[in-house]
Design a protein around this motif. Structure first.
Motif, PDB file in Angstrom:
ATOM      1  N   SER A   1      -1.189   8.801 -30.009  1.00 35.31           N
ATOM      2  CA  SER A   1      -2.265   9.721 -30.251  1.00 35.31           C
ATOM      3  C   SER A   1      -2.899  10.114 -29.034  1.00 35.31           C
ATOM      4  O   SER A   1      -3.296   8.812 -28.249  1.00 35.31           O
ATOM      5  CB  SER A   1      -3.304   9.221 -31.304  1.00 35.31           C
ATOM      6  N   LEU A   2      -2.949  11.192 -28.270  1.00 34.88           N
ATOM      7  CA  LEU A   2      -3.629  11.352 -27.064  1.00 34.88           C
ATOM      8  C   LEU A   2      -4.798  12.661 -27.197  1.00 34.88           C
ATOM      9  O   LEU A   2      -4.410  13.551 -27.995  1.00 34.88           O
ATOM     10  CB  LEU A   2      -2.639  11.789 -25.990  1.00 34.88           C
ATOM     11  N   THR A   3      -5.558  12.485 -26.379  1.00 32.24           N
ATOM     12  CA  THR A   3      -6.704  13.650 -26.311  1.00 32.24           C
ATOM     13  C   THR A   3      -6.857  14.157 -24.987  1.00 32.24           C
ATOM     14  O   THR A   3      -6.764  13.381 -24.155  1.00 32.24           O
ATOM     15  CB  THR A   3      -8.032  13.095 -26.929  1.00 32.24           C
ATOM     16  N   CYS A   4      -6.913  15.423 -25.032  1.00 33.36           N
ATOM     17  CA  CYS A   4      -7.346  16.113 -23.556  1.00 33.36           C
ATOM     18  C   CYS A   4      -8.524  16.637 -23.750  1.00 33.36           C
ATOM     19  O   CYS A   4      -9.104  17.608 -24.644  1.00 33.36           O
ATOM     20  CB  CYS A   4      -6.156  17.159 -23.479  1.00 33.36           C
ATOM     21  N   ASN A   5      -9.562  16.099 -22.873  1.00 36.90           N
ATOM     22  CA  ASN A   5     -10.931  16.399 -22.771  1.00 36.90           C
ATOM     23  C   ASN A   5     -10.921  17.597 -21.773  1.00 36.90           C
ATOM     24  O   ASN A   5     -10.579  17.512 -20.532  1.00 36.90           O
ATOM     25  CB  ASN A   5     -11.643  15.511 -22.556  1.00 36.90           C
ATOM     26  N   VAL A   6     -11.672  18.641 -22.045  1.00 34.75           N
ATOM     27  CA  VAL A   6     -11.836  20.014 -21.415  1.00 34.75           C
ATOM     28  C   VAL A   6     -13.151  20.034 -20.881  1.00 34.75           C
ATOM     29  O   VAL A   6     -14.251  19.966 -21.567  1.00 34.75           O
ATOM     30  CB  VAL A   6     -11.609  21.330 -22.289  1.00 34.75           C
ATOM     31  N   SER A   7     -13.323  20.328 -19.559  1.00 36.32           N
ATOM     32  CA  SER A   7     -14.694  20.270 -18.925  1.00 36.32           C
ATOM     33  C   SER A   7     -14.818  21.478 -17.856  1.00 36.32           C
ATOM     34  O   SER A   7     -13.756  21.934 -17.550  1.00 36.32           O
ATOM     35  CB  SER A   7     -15.279  19.017 -18.177  1.00 36.32           C
ATOM     36  N   GLY A   8     -15.984  21.824 -17.423  1.00 33.65           N
ATOM     37  CA  GLY A   8     -15.856  23.273 -16.609  1.00 33.65           C
ATOM     38  C   GLY A   8     -16.041  24.349 -17.393  1.00 33.65           C
ATOM     39  O   GLY A   8     -16.637  24.400 -18.394  1.00 33.65           O
ATOM     40  N   ASP A   9     -15.384  25.205 -16.602  1.00 33.05           N
ATOM     41  CA  ASP A   9     -15.638  26.496 -17.013  1.00 33.05           C
ATOM     42  C   ASP A   9     -14.729  26.821 -18.388  1.00 33.05           C
ATOM     43  O   ASP A   9     -13.485  27.488 -18.299  1.00 33.05           O
ATOM     44  CB  ASP A   9     -15.004  27.606 -15.877  1.00 33.05           C
TER      45      ASP A   9
ATOM     46  N   GLU B   1       9.166  18.063 -19.923  1.00 31.83           N
ATOM     47  CA  GLU B   1       9.508  18.618 -20.970  1.00 31.83           C
ATOM     48  C   GLU B   1       8.172  19.193 -21.850  1.00 31.83           C
ATOM     49  O   GLU B   1       7.269  18.103 -22.016  1.00 31.83           O
ATOM     50  CB  GLU B   1      10.112  17.649 -21.789  1.00 31.83           C
ATOM     51  N   TRP B   2       8.421  20.416 -22.287  1.00 31.11           N
ATOM     52  CA  TRP B   2       7.244  20.734 -23.090  1.00 31.11           C
ATOM     53  C   TRP B   2       7.416  20.528 -24.471  1.00 31.11           C
ATOM     54  O   TRP B   2       8.326  20.242 -25.210  1.00 31.11           O
ATOM     55  CB  TRP B   2       7.641  22.471 -23.212  1.00 31.11           C
ATOM     56  N   ILE B   3       6.053  20.208 -24.884  1.00 32.72           N
ATOM     57  CA  ILE B   3       6.101  19.318 -26.207  1.00 32.72           C
ATOM     58  C   ILE B   3       5.534  20.349 -27.239  1.00 32.72           C
ATOM     59  O   ILE B   3       6.139  20.455 -28.386  1.00 32.72           O
ATOM     60  CB  ILE B   3       5.253  17.958 -26.249  1.00 32.72           C
ATOM     61  N   ALA B   4       4.351  21.041 -27.046  1.00 34.87           N
ATOM     62  CA  ALA B   4       3.420  21.586 -28.132  1.00 34.87           C
ATOM     63  C   ALA B   4       2.637  22.711 -27.422  1.00 34.87           C
ATOM     64  O   ALA B   4       2.221  22.303 -26.195  1.00 34.87           O
ATOM     65  CB  ALA B   4       3.043  20.825 -29.073  1.00 34.87           C
ATOM     66  N   SER B   5       2.183  23.609 -28.071  1.00 36.29           N
ATOM     67  CA  SER B   5       1.188  24.687 -27.668  1.00 36.29           C
ATOM     68  C   SER B   5       0.458  25.089 -28.973  1.00 36.29           C
ATOM     69  O   SER B   5       0.808  24.943 -29.770  1.00 36.29           O
ATOM     70  CB  SER B   5       1.715  25.728 -26.749  1.00 36.29           C
ATOM     71  N   ILE B   6      -0.736  25.210 -28.577  1.00 38.69           N
ATOM     72  CA  ILE B   6      -1.668  25.667 -29.703  1.00 38.69           C
ATOM     73  C   ILE B   6      -2.486  26.942 -29.110  1.00 38.69           C
ATOM     74  O   ILE B   6      -3.286  26.766 -28.267  1.00 38.69           O
ATOM     75  CB  ILE B   6      -2.734  24.779 -30.210  1.00 38.69           C
TER      76      ILE B   6
ATOM     77  N   SER C   1      -5.816  17.594 -28.984  1.00 39.02           N
ATOM     78  CA  SER C   1      -4.968  16.366 -29.388  1.00 39.02           C
ATOM     79  C   SER C   1      -3.441  16.340 -29.590  1.00 39.02           C
ATOM     80  O   SER C   1      -3.283  17.696 -30.123  1.00 39.02           O
ATOM     81  CB  SER C   1      -5.747  15.561 -30.372  1.00 39.02           C
ATOM     82  N   LEU C   2      -2.992  15.467 -29.424  1.00 42.17           N
ATOM     83  CA  LEU C   2      -1.436  15.364 -29.737  1.00 42.17           C
ATOM     84  C   LEU C   2      -0.992  14.198 -30.459  1.00 42.17           C
ATOM     85  O   LEU C   2      -1.922  13.045 -30.187  1.00 42.17           O
ATOM     86  CB  LEU C   2      -0.720  15.343 -28.322  1.00 42.17           C
ATOM     87  N   LYS C   3      -0.398  14.343 -31.676  1.00 45.04           N
ATOM     88  CA  LYS C   3      -0.065  13.049 -32.375  1.00 45.04           C
ATOM     89  C   LYS C   3       1.540  13.121 -32.364  1.00 45.04           C
ATOM     90  O   LYS C   3       2.228  14.240 -32.680  1.00 45.04           O
ATOM     91  CB  LYS C   3      -0.505  13.061 -33.400  1.00 45.04           C
ATOM     92  N   LEU C   4       2.105  12.108 -31.982  1.00 41.83           N
ATOM     93  CA  LEU C   4       3.668  12.254 -31.922  1.00 41.83           C
ATOM     94  C   LEU C   4       3.855  10.726 -32.723  1.00 41.83           C
ATOM     95  O   LEU C   4       3.763   9.700 -32.394  1.00 41.83           O
ATOM     96  CB  LEU C   4       4.413  11.832 -30.639  1.00 41.83           C
ATOM     97  N   SER C   5       4.624  10.969 -33.860  1.00 39.67           N
ATOM     98  CA  SER C   5       4.942   9.976 -34.770  1.00 39.67           C
ATOM     99  C   SER C   5       6.411   9.408 -34.533  1.00 39.67           C
ATOM    100  O   SER C   5       7.304   9.816 -33.941  1.00 39.67           O
ATOM    101  CB  SER C   5       4.626  10.290 -36.409  1.00 39.67           C
TER     102      SER C   5
END
Lengths: 107, 122
Positions: free
Chosen positions: B19-27, B48-53, B81-85
């Motif tokens: 489980s990973l999170t990407c925190n976005v800041s700024g503009d 390797e591209w994994i996913a997009s939303i 976030s990303l979850k890879l099981s």
């Protein structure tokens, strides 16, 4: 999947040189090709999109060309900060982006 | 200027969920011109591209990972976030989050996070 193959895998050059890196797609991708620079300890950085359009803020010594299956990234007048890994990415297949394996540009 | 930062465990046991999170800041701008993505680079291999939303909330996954991946966005908390099981050693990689840009006819990723190394090992 569209396979992206870069050449060379590594390249040695000197400050002030001009270098060319090639990216070949396994099928035609029109101009759906982006180039990135990856320096150690830094996030990958977009240099060029749509094969030849320079991203804002990127020095004009970087240029890209090509369409179809063959693309090139050219760096003129190499600067010390240009020594990095360069990789290409196709977005012709928007649900299956793929990347080249990278070219390491060394001093 | 937009900045992205990945966070999450650096070590995951085989068969567990990464489980990973990407925190976005700024503009931070939510627009149909942008989407969020996850990309990884296993040691010695290409990205390797994994996913997009997308802005619509629709997720898209790499077919090779689709059965194990979930991407989600929390707009109020400005992160995605990303979850890879069912991870295996083959999922060991540096994981990057990035903003995708929807150009006139082409997509690209800009900016990227610094990346976070995730090792799968018992």
């Amino acid at each position: 999947d569209i396979q992206m193959t870069q050449s060379p895998s590594s390249l040695s050059a000197s400050v002030g040189d001009r270098v060319t890196i090639t990216c070949r797609a396994s099928q035609s991708i029109s101009s759906y090709l982006n180039w990135y620079q990856h320096r150690p300890g830094k996030p990958p950085r977009l240099l060029i999109y749509a094969a030849s359009t320079l991203q804002s803020g990127v020095p004009s010594r970087f240029s890209g060309s090509g369409s179809g299956t063959d693309f090139t990234l050219t760096i003129n007048n190499l600067q010390p900060e240009d020594f990095a890994i360069y990789f290409c990415q196709q977005s012709y297949s928007t649900l299956q982006y793929t990347f080249g394996q990278g070219t390491k540009l060394e001093i | 200027q937009l900045q992205l930062q990945e966070s999450g465990p650096g070590l995951v046991k085989p068969s567990e969920t990464l489980s990973l999170t990407c925190n976005v800041s700024g503009d931070y701008i939510r627009s149909s011109s942008y989407f969020w993505g996850w990309i990884r680079q296993p040691p010695g291999k290409e990205m390797e591209w994994i996913a997009s939303i997308y802005y619509s909330g629709n997720p898209y996954y790499n077919p090779s990972l689709r059965s194990r991946v979930t991407i989600s966005e929390d707009t109020s908390k400005k992160h995605f976030s990303l979850k890879l099981s069912s991870v295996t050693a083959a999922d060991t990689a540096v994981y990057y989050c990035a903003r995708g840009v929807v150009g006139t006819f082409i997509h690209w990723f800009d900016p990227w996070g610094h990346g976070t190394l995730v090792t799968v090992s018992s």
